[in-house]
Design a protein around this motif. Sequence first.
Motif, short mmCIF file in Angstrom:
data_model
loop_
_atom_site.label_atom_id
_atom_site.label_comp_id
_atom_site.label_asym_id
_atom_site.label_seq_id
_atom_site.Cartn_x
_atom_site.Cartn_y
_atom_site.Cartn_z
N ALA A 41 -22.37 0.69 22.08
CA ALA A 41 -23.15 1.93 22.09
C ALA A 41 -23.26 2.58 20.71
O ALA A 41 -23.95 3.58 20.56
N VAL A 42 -22.59 2.02 19.69
CA VAL A 42 -22.63 2.65 18.37
C VAL A 42 -24.00 2.44 17.73
O VAL A 42 -24.67 1.43 17.95
N ASP A 43 -24.43 3.41 16.94
CA ASP A 43 -25.73 3.31 16.30
C ASP A 43 -25.60 2.79 14.87
O ASP A 43 -24.50 2.49 14.39
N ALA A 44 -26.73 2.70 14.20
CA ALA A 44 -26.74 2.14 12.85
C ALA A 44 -25.90 2.95 11.88
O ALA A 44 -25.23 2.39 11.00
N ASN A 45 -25.91 4.27 12.01
CA ASN A 45 -25.10 5.12 11.12
C ASN A 45 -23.62 4.83 11.28
O ASN A 45 -22.87 4.82 10.29
N THR A 46 -23.21 4.59 12.51
CA THR A 46 -21.80 4.28 12.75
C THR A 46 -21.41 2.97 12.08
O THR A 46 -20.33 2.84 11.50
N TYR A 47 -22.31 1.96 12.16
CA TYR A 47 -22.02 0.69 11.51
C TYR A 47 -21.89 0.86 9.99
O TYR A 47 -21.03 0.24 9.35
N ARG A 48 -22.70 1.73 9.41
CA ARG A 48 -22.59 1.98 7.97
C ARG A 48 -21.25 2.62 7.63
O ARG A 48 -20.64 2.31 6.61
N GLU A 49 -20.80 3.54 8.49
CA GLU A 49 -19.50 4.17 8.26
C GLU A 49 -18.37 3.14 8.38
O GLU A 49 -17.40 3.18 7.62
N MET A 50 -18.52 2.21 9.30
CA MET A 50 -17.51 1.17 9.46
C MET A 50 -17.49 0.25 8.25
O MET A 50 -16.42 -0.22 7.82
N GLU A 51 -18.65 -0.03 7.69
CA GLU A 51 -18.72 -0.84 6.47
C GLU A 51 -18.01 -0.13 5.32
O GLU A 51 -17.32 -0.74 4.51
N GLN A 52 -18.18 1.19 5.25
CA GLN A 52 -17.51 1.98 4.22
C GLN A 52 -16.00 1.92 4.40
O GLN A 52 -15.24 1.79 3.43
N PHE A 53 -15.56 2.00 5.67
CA PHE A 53 -14.12 1.90 5.95
C PHE A 53 -13.58 0.55 5.47
O PHE A 53 -12.52 0.49 4.83
N MET A 54 -14.30 -0.53 5.76
CA MET A 54 -13.84 -1.85 5.34
C MET A 54 -13.82 -1.98 3.82
O MET A 54 -12.95 -2.65 3.25
N SER A 55 -14.75 -1.31 3.14
CA SER A 55 -14.75 -1.33 1.68
C SER A 55 -13.51 -0.64 1.13
O SER A 55 -12.87 -1.15 0.20
N VAL A 56 -13.15 0.51 1.71
CA VAL A 56 -11.94 1.21 1.29
C VAL A 56 -10.71 0.36 1.58
O VAL A 56 -9.80 0.23 0.75
N PHE A 57 -10.67 -0.24 2.77
CA PHE A 57 -9.55 -1.09 3.16
C PHE A 57 -9.36 -2.23 2.17
O PHE A 57 -8.25 -2.52 1.71
#
Length: 454
Positions: free
Chosen positions: A27-43
Amino acid sequence: MKKPFLQATALVLTVALLPATTSAISAVDANTYREMEQFMSVFDRVRTDYVDQVDDADLIKGAINGMLGSLDPHSSFLDARDFENLRTQTDGNYGGLGLSVTMEDGAVKVIAPFKDTPADKAGVKAGDYITHINGSLIYGGSLDEAVEEMRGKPGSPIALTIVRPGRDKPFDVSMNRAIIDLKPVTWEVKDKVGVISINSFSNDTGADVKAAITSIDKSLGKKPLGYVLDMRSNPGGLLDEAVNVSDVFLSRGEIVSQRGRGKSDIERYFAKSGDAANGLPVIVLIDAGSASASEIVAGALQDHHRGLVMGERSFGKGSVQTLLPLSNTSALRLTTARYYTPSGKSVQEGGIEPDIMVPQLSDPDYKTRPRFRESDLRKHLINEVKLEDDVLEEDAKDDPRFTETAEELEKKGIEDFQLHYALQTIGRLGPDGLKVAMNKASAKKSAKPVTAKN
């Protein structure tokens, strides 16, 4: 089977098995996926560039805890060690001190000591901060680490350094660890009144309360003048047992409702016919350490005019947590609902207001010691109706009816003023007088205006 759990602290848990689900991911939208990509970048940056090598599992656990910590104080992630703490705590057979604690700004804060445990006998009180264990600073560590240090071989000595609001200097309290085998229910007879103390809401607490009534009658050889239901410093437990305890004294009507996110996500619990106390007077004792399941019972008896509530305003935890397994060794403890008393009132933040406010005069620190409640926790759930801070702390105000000091009461042999006052009230008023007092208290509350924060 789903077992909702009501508790003021994350240290005492019960398991409510529900299937883990991944449906939310779709159910997540495109904005959520972008935030998750940012999280993985920080990780990835932390893994590769941090000054010291870090463990991936620790980073992920920290991220999960941060996410849950942004929700409310009672949602948390349980790893393998937390599960072991869960098993040990629910078994109730371990060497410890008998404390319900939480973490606040890096410090271990006492919610309440359990009755007749080493901590209770040593004088540890709700609202105390524990800064050192055996002289070693514990500030800044995790709650699990502090709890593990406080546990140990039964009989072994331990010293806690306490910071108590209202006192100028920290002080040390020494005690010996003991087997913490809490009895959910104990009883005694005082002044021809049955006193039933509920220390926790675990399996069979409702049946134990009913058995206590039978034992009290047998001990006296007749019915008592009434009953005192003592739930002071009781941090809660199983929702089902809160319903069962309420049902012991109620013969009909709603006991509590549980409401989730959706408008149709409502579950109601009702009393069955039959009052095990045969309509005899009931006084319910609560204080700032009475939370969750305790508040359900107090609210149900109060709303149905079945019991006169005395003491201090309760803790104010009106939420339900469910344990959702993620794997064989981990789970999510998530706030899934709020509960409401029969009159439709949520006790979240505001707690249960006593019909008669009775200070614990036998405690020499009762005037200077601040009360610690749900409303003091960061990120606590907000109630629909907000109360002013001075209303929430009105139990610390001077009451012209009560003027005796702790020293004067000690000379009279009164160690527990709140219980003493409850016993006197039952003896003085009797069944009919207590009903009149309950009706007057109810009318007085109905006339109070609702005050809201701006």
